[in-house]
Design an enzyme around this catalytic site. Structure first.
Site, PDB file in Angstrom:
ATOM      1  N   ILE A   9       0.826  -1.219   0.000  1.00 50.07           N
ATOM      2  CA  ILE A   9       0.000   0.000   0.000  1.00 50.07           C
ATOM      3  C   ILE A   9       0.851   1.257   0.000  1.00 50.07           C
ATOM      4  O   ILE A   9       0.344   2.352  -0.108  1.00 50.07           O
ATOM      5  CB  ILE A   9      -0.961   0.051   1.213  1.00 50.07           C
ATOM      6  CG1 ILE A   9      -0.203  -0.245   2.516  1.00 50.07           C
ATOM      7  CG2 ILE A   9      -2.124  -0.888   1.036  1.00 50.07           C
ATOM      8  CD1 ILE A   9      -1.006   0.076   3.757  1.00 50.07           C
ATOM      9  N   GLY A  10       2.148   1.098   0.132  1.00 51.10           N
ATOM     10  CA  GLY A  10       2.980   2.293   0.134  1.00 51.10           C
ATOM     11  C   GLY A  10       4.438   1.886   0.223  1.00 51.10           C
ATOM     12  O   GLY A  10       4.762   0.712   0.396  1.00 51.10           O
ATOM     13  N   VAL A  11       5.270   2.890   0.097  1.00 53.56           N
ATOM     14  CA  VAL A  11       6.701   2.609   0.211  1.00 53.56           C
ATOM     15  C   VAL A  11       7.280   3.608   1.184  1.00 53.56           C
ATOM     16  O   VAL A  11       7.044   4.814   1.078  1.00 53.56           O
ATOM     17  CB  VAL A  11       7.392   2.753  -1.157  1.00 53.56           C
ATOM     18  CG1 VAL A  11       8.861   2.368  -1.044  1.00 53.56           C
ATOM     19  CG2 VAL A  11       6.712   1.881  -2.194  1.00 53.56           C
ATOM     20  N   PHE A  25      12.471   2.591   4.382  1.00 56.13           N
ATOM     21  CA  PHE A  25      13.164   1.339   4.670  1.00 56.13           C
ATOM     22  C   PHE A  25      12.637   0.148   3.882  1.00 56.13           C
ATOM     23  O   PHE A  25      13.221  -0.918   3.898  1.00 56.13           O
ATOM     24  CB  PHE A  25      13.056   1.037   6.165  1.00 56.13           C
ATOM     25  CG  PHE A  25      13.832   1.999   7.004  1.00 56.13           C
ATOM     26  CD1 PHE A  25      15.200   1.835   7.183  1.00 56.13           C
ATOM     27  CD2 PHE A  25      13.207   3.076   7.601  1.00 56.13           C
ATOM     28  CE1 PHE A  25      15.913   2.723   7.953  1.00 56.13           C
ATOM     29  CE2 PHE A  25      13.931   3.970   8.374  1.00 56.13           C
ATOM     30  CZ  PHE A  25      15.281   3.803   8.553  1.00 56.13           C
ATOM     31  N   GLY A  26      11.520   0.322   3.230  1.00 54.66           N
ATOM     32  CA  GLY A  26      10.962  -0.803   2.486  1.00 54.66           C
ATOM     33  C   GLY A  26       9.482  -0.619   2.282  1.00 54.66           C
ATOM     34  O   GLY A  26       8.913   0.426   2.622  1.00 54.66           O
ATOM     35  N   VAL A  77       5.401  -0.950   2.472  1.00 60.71           N
ATOM     36  CA  VAL A  77       4.380  -1.004   3.516  1.00 60.71           C
ATOM     37  C   VAL A  77       3.242  -1.848   2.948  1.00 60.71           C
ATOM     38  O   VAL A  77       2.813  -1.632   1.814  1.00 60.71           O
ATOM     39  CB  VAL A  77       3.856   0.409   3.861  1.00 60.71           C
ATOM     40  CG1 VAL A  77       2.852   0.336   5.008  1.00 60.71           C
ATOM     41  CG2 VAL A  77       5.001   1.334   4.227  1.00 60.71           C
ATOM     42  N   LYS A 135       5.031  -2.552   8.093  1.00 61.35           N
ATOM     43  CA  LYS A 135       6.186  -1.880   7.491  1.00 61.35           C
ATOM     44  C   LYS A 135       7.331  -2.860   7.486  1.00 61.35           C
ATOM     45  O   LYS A 135       7.608  -3.493   8.514  1.00 61.35           O
ATOM     46  CB  LYS A 135       6.566  -0.666   8.325  1.00 61.35           C
ATOM     47  CG  LYS A 135       5.613   0.475   8.171  1.00 61.35           C
ATOM     48  CD  LYS A 135       6.196   1.715   8.784  1.00 61.35           C
ATOM     49  CE  LYS A 135       5.321   2.906   8.455  1.00 61.35           C
ATOM     50  NZ  LYS A 135       5.913   4.143   8.895  1.00 61.35           N
ATOM     51  N   ASP A 148       7.704  16.935  12.250  1.00 59.98           N
ATOM     52  CA  ASP A 148       7.341  16.748  10.839  1.00 59.98           C
ATOM     53  C   ASP A 148       5.829  16.597  10.720  1.00 59.98           C
ATOM     54  O   ASP A 148       5.339  15.719  10.012  1.00 59.98           O
ATOM     55  CB  ASP A 148       8.067  15.511  10.284  1.00 59.98           C
ATOM     56  CG  ASP A 148       8.056  15.497   8.745  1.00 59.98           C
ATOM     57  OD1 ASP A 148       7.667  16.526   8.148  1.00 59.98           O
ATOM     58  OD2 ASP A 148       8.422  14.459   8.166  1.00 59.98           O
TER      59      ASP A 148
HETATM   60  P1  AMP Z   1       5.450   5.796   5.914  1.00 61.84           P
HETATM   61  O1  AMP Z   1       6.750   5.113   5.704  1.00 61.84           O
HETATM   62  O2  AMP Z   1       4.952   5.705   7.318  1.00 61.84           O
HETATM   63  O3  AMP Z   1       5.419   7.210   5.408  1.00 61.84           O
HETATM   64  O4  AMP Z   1       4.372   4.969   5.040  1.00 61.84           O
HETATM   65  C1  AMP Z   1       4.345   5.035   3.624  1.00 61.84           C
HETATM   66  C2  AMP Z   1       2.921   4.986   3.131  1.00 61.84           C
HETATM   67  O5  AMP Z   1       2.312   3.767   3.518  1.00 61.84           O
HETATM   68  C3  AMP Z   1       2.012   6.084   3.721  1.00 61.84           C
HETATM   69  O6  AMP Z   1       2.059   7.278   3.004  1.00 61.84           O
HETATM   70  C4  AMP Z   1       0.641   5.441   3.624  1.00 61.84           C
HETATM   71  O7  AMP Z   1       0.106   5.620   2.325  1.00 61.84           O
HETATM   72  C5  AMP Z   1       0.958   3.979   3.832  1.00 61.84           C
HETATM   73  N1  AMP Z   1       0.755   3.624   5.245  1.00 61.84           N
HETATM   74  C6  AMP Z   1       1.661   3.659   6.254  1.00 61.84           C
HETATM   75  N2  AMP Z   1       1.114   3.266   7.405  1.00 61.84           N
HETATM   76  C7  AMP Z   1      -0.166   2.983   7.146  1.00 61.84           C
HETATM   77  C8  AMP Z   1      -1.274   2.529   7.937  1.00 61.84           C
HETATM   78  N3  AMP Z   1      -1.138   2.307   9.245  1.00 61.84           N
HETATM   79  N4  AMP Z   1      -2.461   2.341   7.338  1.00 61.84           N
HETATM   80  C9  AMP Z   1      -2.588   2.591   6.016  1.00 61.84           C
HETATM   81  N5  AMP Z   1      -1.612   3.019   5.234  1.00 61.84           N
HETATM   82  C10 AMP Z   1      -0.406   3.213   5.772  1.00 61.84           C
END
Ligand code: AMP
Length: 933
Positions: free
Chosen positions: A576-578, A581-582, A584, A602, A695
């Site tokens: 669902i995301g990046v 560190f890797g 998500v 994550k 941030d």
């Molecule tokens: P981050 O490394 O925390 O910035 O996460 C990268 C992306 O993953 C975020 O911009 C979200 O789109 C997605 N993401 C991270 N944590 C969550 C979560 N708890 N629920 C849904 N999406 C998430």
């Protein structure tokens, strides 16, 4: 035929002397077989039935005969050989033998005698039934032998008996033909009805009379079903049944979600759990609240020993199995370390059932923090939030006890005081305050010794003194009682005690008003009573965020603040995301004893260094310390296996900035302010814990399916490394300029007040549906504009009160900015009276939509309608414009609100955006200066 069924048996194929006659009986004409050879000597007249097919299992049949027999006396002299009975015979055969008839094949069943004999003109119909048993062949004949009676047979009914199909004890038994003499009880096996089960096959017996007796074995309804009307029916919604039994379904217990029909159990409401040994019938329970009235006493204790006591939590979570854990930390400055094994606890520091503990082997004059956590049977199931139930207890500097006057002269007073036995006077400093009794301003002295000589006083004057000890960091203890001492009149000197050691004045200091502001550091506040520890009423359930870097080994911090999850309990579903560190992932967490939960996972890319691993996990060490509705919740970590993971709650709607952009114009101000209230509450919690986010931005807020907003993205230095908005500053750090307060950019002064500035920017992002703050201005231009006191203008349709709050968050002087606590209460007030959101802040379309709004990005006027629409992010309506024949900017300028609606722009937000932009296009004077404040 079966008993009870009607059928006509055509009797008689073979009659020997019997005749068919017709007779009126009670008004109806009845046929009968009739013979009346009385007085004619020996008789042997037979009447035989047709072949009667036998039901294969009917070995016993009943023969019911209705007949009339004439009274022999009514024949007078002819009655000598007259009989009043006839015989019933039977003969078995495997096939119909037709008309051939041999007497010898028949066996006699019974002699049939009437109960009542008939006279002339007096017809008495008798009914007699006889059993023909032990039948075994395919069929049989019946025969009626007359041996000289006057008899008429009206009917013969032949039947067998059955036990009817039945359901007994939830077992179904089929219709069964009753047995005969040789099998008086027929055993029948049954089957449990639908949704019922039994260990042994149910059985029952069918008697010769067609009655069921002695059922054996019991069927019971499966979980989720209850017995009703010989069947098992689903439990109704809101009811449940956990086991195989014939009990009724029960109401869902307390703290559970209402079940659907056929429920085996009722799932716990969010925030409530069942301990592993709790039966499913038990109510779900919550975590206990914090222990209360935590207090420490050293009274009657040896040196280095104290008693910590508390009262049970106000809310036990609905359980009785409350235990307590006591954690001891030794803090020096902001660095805290576990007290280690040197400190002794009696009876123990874990699983305490008592509400007090004696702690010994403490070193005097150190700051100890004792945290008492209440736990109950469900605490172990909850991977987070456990420490929320603790109170911190911070040791004080020693307390000043008695203050004495040692010597006085008209212009000086020498004082000394003693301190509690804990203190090491040599390393303690003191703050002495004194004033003339008649004046309300104090003079404050900081001293290195427990005595002082104060000079330059006025003779014959009453002075008030109070003194407190300071900790090595300068944190104050509690003041002694204020005491009065007077200078003698001119010419008098009094020596009252031993020599005064000439208190060295370290800094002569400040003159402060009586109404001194309370020291800012609330964590080291203490009360006046106890010699060593804060008094209970001043203890607050405050927890301070602990920087994982203060742990020598960062792995210890992860272990302390995050629960380890076994990797087999997590399954990944979709990326669902990046992150830095890797990837998500979205996934499922199924921990034993817990409800399945959607989670975000994550991951750490393979090939990581130890430093990267620690940096990655530091986010979990931080997140794990928080427990708040508006802070993303850590479920746990996987650290003991190769693939390291951080597992958090799943937020269905992803990052807030994108969510808002995708729903531009679709939410009311009320909803937007509701979201901001959530974010502010999360930030208040973080600031109460002394955590500075650094941030805060809409991209770091996550939104769940209920549109609740939660603050995320915790980390240390990596927070900003990870953020694409992070820009390197001259000092080498990385800062998201547009979101950061000027003092944080200028000299890295990151505080909760700088977080408040960022919150103001988040407010703007939210009210502008994810618009980029300061649009396409460069970071340099943004910094310059801010320095020159320019601020972002109100977004379109932004309630005036909300914009005013933004401007407050952006005050240059950080001490004047509201605190998160103020922000939460203001937003609460606005939400409580939605009318307060009606006044809309002045909006200038020229700046709010785009800068500059009158022309394309190169400064020239818009060349086409689609270029203009793109600039205001309304390209989706290009086709509506062209379909309506609006193809030039000149035509656009002529449009009124009504025209915009008519071409198919329906969403009020979009309608306004387009209308305002047209207004702006008409007014050609757009400059940055319009948003100066
Ligand atoms: P981050 O490394 O925390 O910035 O996460 C990268 C992306 O993953 C975020 O911009 C979200 O789109 C997605 N993401 C991270 N944590 C969550 C979560 N708890 N629920 C849904 N999406 C998430």
């Amino acid at each position: 035929i079966k008993e009870g069924e009607s059928s006509l048996i055509i009797l008689v194929l073979k009659t020997l002397c019997w005749e068919i006659a017709q007779q009126a009986l009670n008004g109806s004409l009845l046929y009968n077989y009739f013979i009346c050879n009385v007085g004619a000597g020996e008789q042997d007249n037979w009447l035989r039935t047709t072949f009667i097919q036998r039901h294969p299992t009917a070995t016993r049949v009943f023969v019911e005969m209705r007949f009339v027999v004439r009274d022999c006396n009514s024949f007078g002299a002819d009655s000598l050989t007259c009989k009043e009975t006839f015989n019933l015979h039977t003969s078995e055969a495997d096939a119909d033998i037709g008309t051939s008839f041999r007497k010898g094949q028949f066996r006699k069943v019974a002699t049939i005698a009437p109960d009542e004999i008939s006279g002339v003109g007096d017809m008495q119909i008798n009914t007699e039934t006889r059993v023909v048993d032990n039948l075994s062949r395919k069929g049989f004949y019946l025969a009626f032998q007359d041996i000289g009676a006057c008899v008429a047979i009206y009917s013969v009914r032949v039947y067998y008996k059955t036990c009817p199909a039945t359901v007994k004890s939830l077992a179904a038994f089929p219709e069964t033909v009753a047995g005969g003499e040789n099998q008086a009880l027929r055993e029948v096996a049954g089957a449990c009805v639908e949704n019922a089960v039994s260990e042994d096959q149910p059985r029952i017996y069918c008697t010769v009379d067609g009655e069921w007796v002695v059922p054996v074995g019991q069927c019971q309804c499966r979980p989720g079903y209850e017995p009703k009307n010989d069947s098992c029916q689903e439990c109704k919604p809101g009811f449940f049944k956990t086991s195989v039994s014939n009990e009724a379904c029960e109401h869902c217990p307390k703290n559970t979600e209402p079940s659907s029909s056929g429920a085996l159990s009722c799932p716990c409401l969010q925030g409530f759990y069942r301990a592993p040994n709790d039966p499913l019938t038990a109510a779900c329970s919550g975590l206990p609240s914090a222990p209360q009235n935590l207090a420490a006493t050293t009274a009657q204790m040896a040196v280095g020993k104290l008693q910590l006591s508390w009262s049970p939590p106000a809310d036990t979570g609905g359980r009785t199995d409350i235990t307590y854990n006591v954690v001891c930390d030794r803090c020096e400055g902001s660095v805290c370390q576990p007290c280690g094994e040197k400190v002794r606890y009696d009876p123990s520091n874990t699983d305490l059932k008592e509400i007090s503990v004696i702690i010994s082997e403490l070193e005097p004059h150190l700051n100890y923090t004792f945290t008492v956590e209440a736990r109950n049977g469900v605490s172990q199931l909850i991977l987070h939030c456990a420490s929320q139930h603790s109170y911190s207890l911070i040791t004080d500097p020693p307390k000043v006890t008695a203050m004495h006057l040692v010597e006085s002269s008209p212009t000086s007073l020498s004082l000394s005081w003693s301190v509690s036995r804990w203190a090491k006077p040599s390393s303690t400093r003191y703050e002495l305050m004194y004033r003339k009794k008649v004046i309300t301003t104090y003079t404050v002295l900081v001293l290195e010794k427990n005595s002082v000589q104060i000079i330059d006083l006025s003779p014959s004057t009453v002075y008030l003194f109070k003194v407190q000890a300071l900790s090595p960091e300068g944190n104050p203890g509690s003041y002694s009682m204020e005491q009065e001492f007077s200078t003698p009149a001119e010419g008098k000197s009094v020596i009252l005690g031993a020599a005064v050691g000439g208190g060295v004045m370290l800094f002569i200091v400040v003159v402060v008003l009586l109404l001194r502001r309370r020291r800012k550091n609330s964590h080291t506040r203490q009360g006046p009573e106890d010699a060593y520890f804060s008094s209970p009423e001043q203890l607050k359930p405050l927890k301070t965020y602990v920087d994982p870097h203060t742990y020598e080994d960062p792995n210890t911090a992860v272990l302390k603040f995050a629960s380890e999850i076994h990797p087999t309990h997590v399954s990944k579903q979709k990326v669902i995301g990046v992150g830095e560190f890797g990837e998500v992932y979205r996934g499922i967490l199924k921990a034993p004893g817990r409800k399945e939960a959607a989670v975000a996972i994550k991951t750490l890319k393979p090939g990581y260094t130890e430093k990267q691993r620690q940096d990655f996990l530091s986010e979990a060490s931080i997140m794990g310390q928080f427990c708040h509705q508006n802070i993303i919740r850590l479920e746990g970590v996987v650290t003991k296996f190769k693939h390291v993971m951080i597992v958090t709650e799943y937020m269905e709607n992803g990052a807030l900035d994108k969510y808002l952009r995708d729903h531009d114009g679709e939410m009311s101000s009320f909803q937007l302010v509701g979201m901001l209230r959530g974010i502010a509450a999360g930030m208040k919690y973080l600031s109460d814990m002394s955590y500075v986010h650094r941030d805060l931005a809409a991209r770091n807020i996550l939104v769940n399916s209920k549109l609740e907003c939660k603050v995320s993205d915790f980390g240390l230095s990596r927070v900003l490394e990870d953020d694409p908005e992070g820009t390197y500053t001259t000092s080498g750090g990385k800062i998201p300029i547009r979101w950061t307060a000027p003092e944080a950019i200028a000299y890295r002064k990151f505080t909760s007040a700088s977080d408040v500035w960022s919150f103001g920017i988040v407010m703007w992002e939210v009210m502008a549906f994810g618009e980029r703050p300061y649009w396409d201005m460069s970071n340099h231009e943004v910094m310059k504009a801010i320095n020159e006191a320019f601020r972002l203008p109100a977004p379109m349709d932004c309630p005036s009160a909300v914009y005013q709050l933004m401007l407050q968050c952006w005050l240059q002087d950080r001490s004047k900015r509201p605190r998160f606590q103020d922000i939460v209460s203001l937003l609460d007030k606005l939400l409580k009276s939605p009318d307060s959101l009606k006044a809309i802040a002045d909006f200038d379309p020229r700046v709010s939509i785009r800068l500059p709004s009158t022309s394309g990005s190169d400064g020239s006027p818009f060349r086409s309608v689609s270029e203009w629409l793109e600039s205001i992010k309304m390209s989706q309506y290009s086709e509506n414009f062209s379909m309506a024949g609006i193809v030039s900017m000149e035509q656009v300028l002529q449009m009124k609100s009504e025209d915009i609606r008519n071409i198919g722009v329906r969403l009020p937000g979009h309608l306004k955006r387009i209308a305002y932009s047209i207004l702006g296009l008409k007014d050609q004077t757009s400059t940055l200066s319009v948003f100066a404040v």
